[in-house]
Design a protein around this motif. Structure first.
Motif, mmCIF file in Angstrom:
data_model
loop_
_atom_site.group_PDB
_atom_site.id
_atom_site.type_symbol
_atom_site.label_atom_id
_atom_site.label_comp_id
_atom_site.label_asym_id
_atom_site.label_seq_id
_atom_site.Cartn_x
_atom_site.Cartn_y
_atom_site.Cartn_z
ATOM 1 N N LEU A 126 4.460 -8.119 8.980
ATOM 2 C CA LEU A 126 3.882 -7.032 9.783
ATOM 3 C C LEU A 126 4.235 -7.113 11.260
ATOM 4 O O LEU A 126 4.035 -6.136 11.989
ATOM 5 N N GLY A 127 4.729 -8.271 11.691
ATOM 6 C CA GLY A 127 5.014 -8.437 13.100
ATOM 7 C C GLY A 127 3.740 -8.651 13.908
ATOM 8 O O GLY A 127 2.640 -8.733 13.355
ATOM 9 N N PRO A 128 3.858 -8.722 15.234
ATOM 10 C CA PRO A 128 2.673 -8.935 16.086
ATOM 11 C C PRO A 128 1.899 -7.639 16.294
ATOM 12 O O PRO A 128 1.743 -7.160 17.416
ATOM 13 N N GLN A 172 -3.281 -4.149 14.596
ATOM 14 C CA GLN A 172 -3.814 -3.006 13.843
ATOM 15 C C GLN A 172 -3.312 -3.015 12.410
ATOM 16 O O GLN A 172 -4.059 -2.697 11.481
ATOM 17 N N ALA A 173 -2.037 -3.381 12.220
ATOM 18 C CA ALA A 173 -1.492 -3.473 10.865
ATOM 19 C C ALA A 173 -2.166 -4.592 10.092
ATOM 20 O O ALA A 173 -2.431 -4.464 8.893
ATOM 21 N N TRP A 174 -2.473 -5.699 10.763
ATOM 22 C CA TRP A 174 -3.167 -6.803 10.094
ATOM 23 C C TRP A 174 -4.538 -6.351 9.627
ATOM 24 O O TRP A 174 -4.940 -6.625 8.484
ATOM 25 N N SER A 214 -8.150 -4.742 5.126
ATOM 26 C CA SER A 214 -9.281 -3.870 4.837
ATOM 27 C C SER A 214 -9.192 -3.412 3.384
ATOM 28 O O SER A 214 -8.168 -3.610 2.716
ATOM 29 N N LYS A 215 -10.251 -2.794 2.897
ATOM 30 C CA LYS A 215 -10.279 -2.357 1.503
ATOM 31 C C LYS A 215 -9.218 -1.290 1.263
ATOM 32 O O LYS A 215 -9.128 -0.312 2.000
ATOM 33 N N ASN A 216 -8.403 -1.486 0.220
ATOM 34 C CA ASN A 216 -7.341 -0.543 -0.151
ATOM 35 C C ASN A 216 -6.384 -0.282 1.004
ATOM 36 O O ASN A 216 -5.856 0.817 1.167
ATOM 37 N N GLY A 217 -6.151 -1.324 1.818
ATOM 38 C CA GLY A 217 -5.288 -1.139 2.978
ATOM 39 C C GLY A 217 -3.829 -1.465 2.742
ATOM 40 O O GLY A 217 -2.976 -1.130 3.559
ATOM 41 N N ALA A 218 -3.510 -2.140 1.642
ATOM 42 C CA ALA A 218 -2.128 -2.529 1.367
ATOM 43 C C ALA A 218 -1.262 -1.312 1.052
ATOM 44 O O ALA A 218 -1.681 -0.410 0.333
#
Length: 219
Positions: free
Chosen positions: A131-133, A136-138, A143-147
């Motif tokens: 994801l890099g630095p 927000q992406a992390w 989070s739930k269903n975030g992938a």
């Protein structure tokens, strides 16, 4: 979901698991008296370096999250430096959390910090590679269903398994068994390692079994 992508994930995870196994065996041919328990600090360093190196190589080869945009050399350097800073901050944060959970504050500082480095290698480094630095992406991924891809689902599983393994590894420490592996932080680091390896195997299998229910949508 393409079966080939799941196969690539499984192959990458098996290589990662094999690398961990080799760090417990291969150094004995080059270092006198090396063992996971007897020279635990050396093993922590070897395991962290080998796993980190392999993760970076696999990311460069497989490019699971390759952006279509071309990045300038200056941007790549800036991104690399940010990743280094984030990784160091992660080590410090894990060290502080471990101390808050009962690790010695002043004694065994080296042992605690190297354990924090190992945890950061199993968790934060994978986030940085994929994801890099991008905090927000992390947050989105965890989070739930975030992938948004099978790689991010695997990241969720392996990271959580590593942390849970470290937590369960702390349970035997206060027991009056007088075993060599009860010395801090051997049981915790072994628990994190076994948790990480379990996550590497569980992730592609879980994704394969649930492939019909998994629908990744771009956000």
């Amino acid at each position: 979901m393409r079966e080939a992508e799941v196969g690539r994930l499984l192959a990458a995870n098996l290589l990662r698991a094999l690398a961990v196994v080799l760090t417990a065996v291969a150094p004995a041919f080059f270092l006198d008296g090396f063992s996971v328990l007897g020279t635990h600090l050396t093993w922590l360093c070897v395991c962290s370096v080998c796993v980190a190196t392999l993760n970076i190589i696999l990311h460069l080869v497989l490019r699971p999250n390759q952006s279509p945009k071309r990045r300038s050399f200056a941007h790549k350097i800036s991104r690399f430096l940010k990743c280094c800073i984030y990784f160091f901050m992660s080590c410090i944060l894990f060290h502080a959390i471990i101390v808050l959970y009962g690790a010695p504050l002043i004694e065994l500082v080296t042992e605690t910090f190297l354990f924090a480095v190992l945890l950061s290698t199993f968790t934060t480094l994978q986030c940085l590679c994929l994801l890099g630095p991008n905090i927000q992406a992390w947050i989105r991924v965890f989070s739930k269903n975030g992938a948004m891809s099978i790689w991010e689902s695997s990241l969720q599983i392996t990271s959580m398994c590593s942390i849970l393994g470290a937590w369960f590894g702390a349970f035997p420490i206060p027991l009056d068994w007088d075993r060599p592996w009860q010395v801090w932080p051997i049981s915790c680091s072994l628990g994190a390692t076994f948790g990480y390896m379990a996550g590497l195997i569980i992730a592609p299998l879980w994704i394969h079994w649930n492939r019909k229910q998994l629908t990744y949508k771009s956000r």
